[in-house]
Design an enzyme around this catalytic site. Structure first.
Site, PDB file in Angstrom:
ATOM      1  N   GLU A 160      49.005   6.032  58.755  1.00  0.00           N
ATOM      2  CA  GLU A 160      49.391   6.122  57.333  1.00  0.00           C
ATOM      3  C   GLU A 160      48.211   6.586  56.488  1.00  0.00           C
ATOM      4  OE1 GLU A 160      52.390   5.962  56.254  1.00  0.00           O
ATOM      5  OE2 GLU A 160      53.220   5.337  58.182  1.00  0.00           O
TER       6      GLU A 160
ATOM      7  N   ASP B 190      48.506  11.741  62.996  1.00  0.00           N
ATOM      8  CA  ASP B 190      48.248  11.190  64.334  1.00  0.00           C
ATOM      9  C   ASP B 190      46.838  11.518  64.804  1.00  0.00           C
ATOM     10  OD1 ASP B 190      50.616   9.874  64.676  1.00  0.00           O
ATOM     11  OD2 ASP B 190      51.574  11.430  65.900  1.00  0.00           O
TER      12      ASP B 190
HETATM   13 ZN   LIG Z   1      53.681   9.536  59.409  1.00  0.00          ZN
END
Ligand SMILES: [Zn+2]
Length: 413
Positions: free
Chosen positions: A278, A359
């Site tokens: 996040e 990511d």
């Molecule tokens: Zn995401």
């Protein structure tokens, strides 16, 4: 028949047809892969869990096709079927001012639309979600939510509709610029007000208690130089056992919110990895980019509306006899999705690119293996399919399919 009527109908047939076709492809693909867990997940997900995900996906899909058919019929009834024209002449018969007539027509339209949505919403929560064990809501919670939502929509919606209609009526040729500025200002205000005042109407937010999870989060925030207004736990379990985590607000008022259901199913290390992902979205300014894109689209939308509003055929071709600002607004909202349909897959693609970037950030700042475990655990808990149809996924999915995402994470780590 006006040429625009024909164009509108063709666009509806094309967009609805594509959605049906993709949904059927997805159902077929998932069914074909139901018999076996994909190799890379074989040690983490049981055949039973895999089949539950397949059944859940297919059940939601067929209900989605039913909903699509229903909403298409309703769209045609409102427009070419004369629904809006009927509502308009009914309200006009009271001979109120244009602004009041407009507000009442829009409110009545919204009310009827919401009432029509109730049965599908009930079926979705209390039949489908219930059947797969996700529903934690009760009829009581459901209707209280609905009443709260309606009151809130009226309190916020009426002044906003009045402002936009008033600008359309009286602000001259440049009204769309003012309306855009007002709406943009409003959405920025909402980003600030939503976490502080609106979300607490529906859910309870408690600061995350001291412990391993909070320690890990605090360390991660320091390490990545991130300021936040606090880490909160939301009682998502009140309605559903689906888990999630998100950020709200901007600047110094950014809040990190975890659903209690997410914290229950992930280890502290996995929570840290999810948060790192996040944070990656914030570091790459994805929220800001998304805002700029949506503001630009709103501006273009208003400019097109300003032009359409002055075209007599825009009303008559869509089943409305008398032109007015509020009918232009309503018709535009109803009809534009059929013309902007192909923006959807472009936005999905853009979103998946952002997911990869987040990511990569998570893999650098945290442990990619933990994020993979968290993802698998969430797929399992949410009964998300591991085998989506590639074309369906490319068209709709905001997140890359599990296997592609995990392969990318392995590489990044
Ligand atoms: Zn995401």
């Amino acid at each position: 028949m006006h040429i625009f009527t024909v164009i509108f109908l063709i666009m509806v047939v094309i967009t609805v047809g594509i959605q049906f076709w993709l949904s059927l492809r997805q159902a077929k693909y998932v069914a074909e892969h139901r018999g076996e867990v994909p190799k890379e997940f074989a040690d983490k997900i049981t055949l039973e869990e895999h089949q539950k995900a397949a059944d859940y996906t297919r059940t939601k899909g067929s209900f989605g096709r039913f909903g699509l058919l229903l909403s298409t019929i309703i769209l045609i009834l409102w427009t070419l079927g004369g629904g809006l024209a009927w509502l308009d002449s009914l309200v006009r018969s009271y001979e109120l001012s244009t602004l009041t007539t407009g507000v009442i027509v829009i409110l009545a339209f919204s009310l009827i639309s919401s009432l029509l949505d109730i049965p599908t919403s009930i079926y979705n929560t209390f039949v489908i979600e219930e059947k797969f064990g996700f529903n934690k809501s009760t009829i009581g919670v459901f209707f209280i939510d609905m009443i709260k939502g309606a009151v809130l929509a009226l309190a916020i919606g009426i002044p906003l509709i009045m402002l936009v209609l008033w600008l359309m009526e009286s602000a001259g040729d440049q009204w769309w610029l003012y309306a855009w500025a007002a709406l943009t200002g409003f959405s920025i205000l909402m980003m600030w007000a939503y976490p502080k005042f609106i979300a607490p109407i529906f859910n309870k937010f408690k600061p995350l208690e001291e412990g391993e999870v909070l320690d890990k989060i605090t360390t991660l925030l320091k390490r990545t130089g991130f300021n936040s207004d606090g880490v909160f736990v939301m009682d998502g379990s009140k309605r559903s056992s689906h888990g999630n985590a998100y950020f709200t607000g901007f600047g110094k008022t950014k809040r990190i919110v975890f659903f209690d259901t997410l914290l229950k199913h992930l280890t502290p290390k996995q929570v840290e990895a999810v948060l790192a992902h996040e944070l990656g979205h914030f570091k790459h300014k994805h929220v800001l980019k998304g805002m700029v894109v949506s503001m630009t689209m709103t501006l273009i939308g208003f400019a097109v509306l300003a032009w359409l509003m002055k075209q007599e055929w825009f009303y008559s071709a869509l089943g409305v006899q008398q032109s007015s600002t509020y009918m232009a607004l309503l018709l535009f909202m109803l009809v534009s999705p059929a013309f902007t349909f192909f923006i959807g897959p472009m936005m999905s693609r853009w979103s998946r690119k952002h997911e990869f970037e987040a990511d990569t950030f998570a893999a650098q700042q945290s442990d990619s293996g933990e994020l993979i475990n968290a993802l698998v655990s969430l797929y399992k808990k949410n009964a998300g399919t591991l085998t989506p149809d590639p074309l369906y996924s490319a068209f709709y999915d905001s997140h890359p399919p599990a296997s592609i995402r995990i392969a990318h994470l392995k590489q990044a780590g």
